[in-house]
Design a protein around this motif. Structure first.
Motif, short mmCIF file in Angstrom:
data_model
loop_
_atom_site.label_atom_id
_atom_site.label_comp_id
_atom_site.label_asym_id
_atom_site.label_seq_id
_atom_site.Cartn_x
_atom_site.Cartn_y
_atom_site.Cartn_z
N CYS A 218 1.18 0.43 -59.41
CA CYS A 218 2.52 -1.00 -58.82
C CYS A 218 1.61 -2.40 -58.93
O CYS A 218 0.68 -2.64 -58.23
CB CYS A 218 2.95 -0.54 -57.86
N ILE A 219 2.52 -3.31 -59.05
CA ILE A 219 2.09 -4.63 -59.35
C ILE A 219 3.81 -5.27 -58.30
O ILE A 219 4.60 -5.22 -58.55
CB ILE A 219 1.70 -5.28 -60.44
N LEU A 220 2.68 -6.02 -57.15
CA LEU A 220 3.84 -6.21 -56.02
C LEU A 220 3.97 -7.41 -55.59
O LEU A 220 2.92 -8.37 -55.81
CB LEU A 220 3.61 -4.87 -55.19
N TYR A 221 4.77 -8.34 -56.20
CA TYR A 221 5.18 -9.71 -55.54
C TYR A 221 5.26 -9.91 -53.95
O TYR A 221 6.52 -9.96 -54.00
CB TYR A 221 5.82 -10.54 -57.16
N VAL A 222 5.16 -10.80 -53.35
CA VAL A 222 5.34 -11.29 -51.98
C VAL A 222 4.84 -12.67 -52.06
O VAL A 222 4.17 -12.79 -52.62
CB VAL A 222 4.50 -10.10 -50.87
N ILE B 55 1.28 -7.21 -45.15
CA ILE B 55 2.10 -6.84 -45.82
C ILE B 55 1.08 -6.32 -46.35
O ILE B 55 1.05 -4.29 -46.78
CB ILE B 55 2.43 -7.43 -46.69
N ILE B 56 -0.58 -6.68 -46.58
CA ILE B 56 -1.56 -5.24 -47.03
C ILE B 56 -2.03 -4.38 -46.39
O ILE B 56 -2.44 -3.97 -46.78
CB ILE B 56 -3.03 -7.50 -47.60
N SER C 20 -3.69 -10.68 -55.81
CA SER C 20 -4.54 -11.11 -56.80
C SER C 20 -4.96 -12.62 -57.28
O SER C 20 -4.40 -12.84 -56.17
CB SER C 20 -2.58 -11.30 -57.96
N LYS C 21 -5.56 -12.82 -58.02
CA LYS C 21 -6.03 -14.33 -58.20
C LYS C 21 -5.04 -15.48 -58.80
O LYS C 21 -5.86 -16.56 -58.44
CB LYS C 21 -7.46 -14.08 -59.34
N THR D 60 3.76 -9.31 -67.58
CA THR D 60 3.50 -8.26 -68.80
C THR D 60 2.17 -8.88 -68.71
O THR D 60 1.07 -8.19 -68.22
CB THR D 60 3.87 -8.88 -70.47
N ASP D 61 1.76 -10.00 -68.83
CA ASP D 61 -0.03 -10.45 -68.91
C ASP D 61 -0.40 -9.64 -67.42
O ASP D 61 -1.42 -9.12 -67.85
CB ASP D 61 0.49 -11.79 -68.91
N LEU D 62 0.36 -10.15 -66.65
CA LEU D 62 -0.76 -9.02 -64.98
C LEU D 62 -0.49 -7.61 -65.04
O LEU D 62 -1.98 -7.58 -65.04
CB LEU D 62 0.21 -9.93 -64.11
N ALA D 63 0.37 -7.14 -65.59
CA ALA D 63 0.77 -5.48 -65.87
C ALA D 63 -0.64 -5.33 -67.11
O ALA D 63 -1.06 -4.84 -66.82
CB ALA D 63 1.80 -5.03 -66.45
#
Length: 89
Positions: A23-27, A35-36, A51-52, A68-71
């Motif tokens: 899962c890609i989660l934006y926080v 959260i981590i 993420s970098k 899309t690029d991140l995924a």
């Protein structure tokens, strides 16, 4: 409830792959460390990576392409790890 729905509590899910189980989660950056730690302690979570990317412009006309690029990057990395693990068996 599925694990995906449990993660929604922590931030915005921008991508979820049931097949590759990630899962890609934006926080918010200010909340990221806490959260981590919380997500890492969940029984169904194997690994958490930051993420970098410093920021994602959620108001951008290009948001779908950014996600899309991140995924794609995450999926490529995960597939390489899985292939390497298969080769070691």
């Amino acid at each position: 409830a599925s694990d995906q729905y449990k993660l929604r509590h922590f931030g915005d899910i921008v991508y979820f792959s049931k097949k590759l189980r990630y899962c890609i989660l934006y926080v918010d950056k200010k909340d990221a460390k806490q959260i981590i730690n919380e997500i890492s302690s969940l029984p169904f979570v194997v690994k958490v990576e930051s993420s970098k990317e410093e920021s994602i412009d959620l108001g951008s006309d290009h948001i779908e392409q950014q996600i899309t690029d991140l995924a794609q990057k995450a999926e490529d990395k995960l597939q390489k790890v899985q292939e390497k693990n298969k080769d070691q068996l």
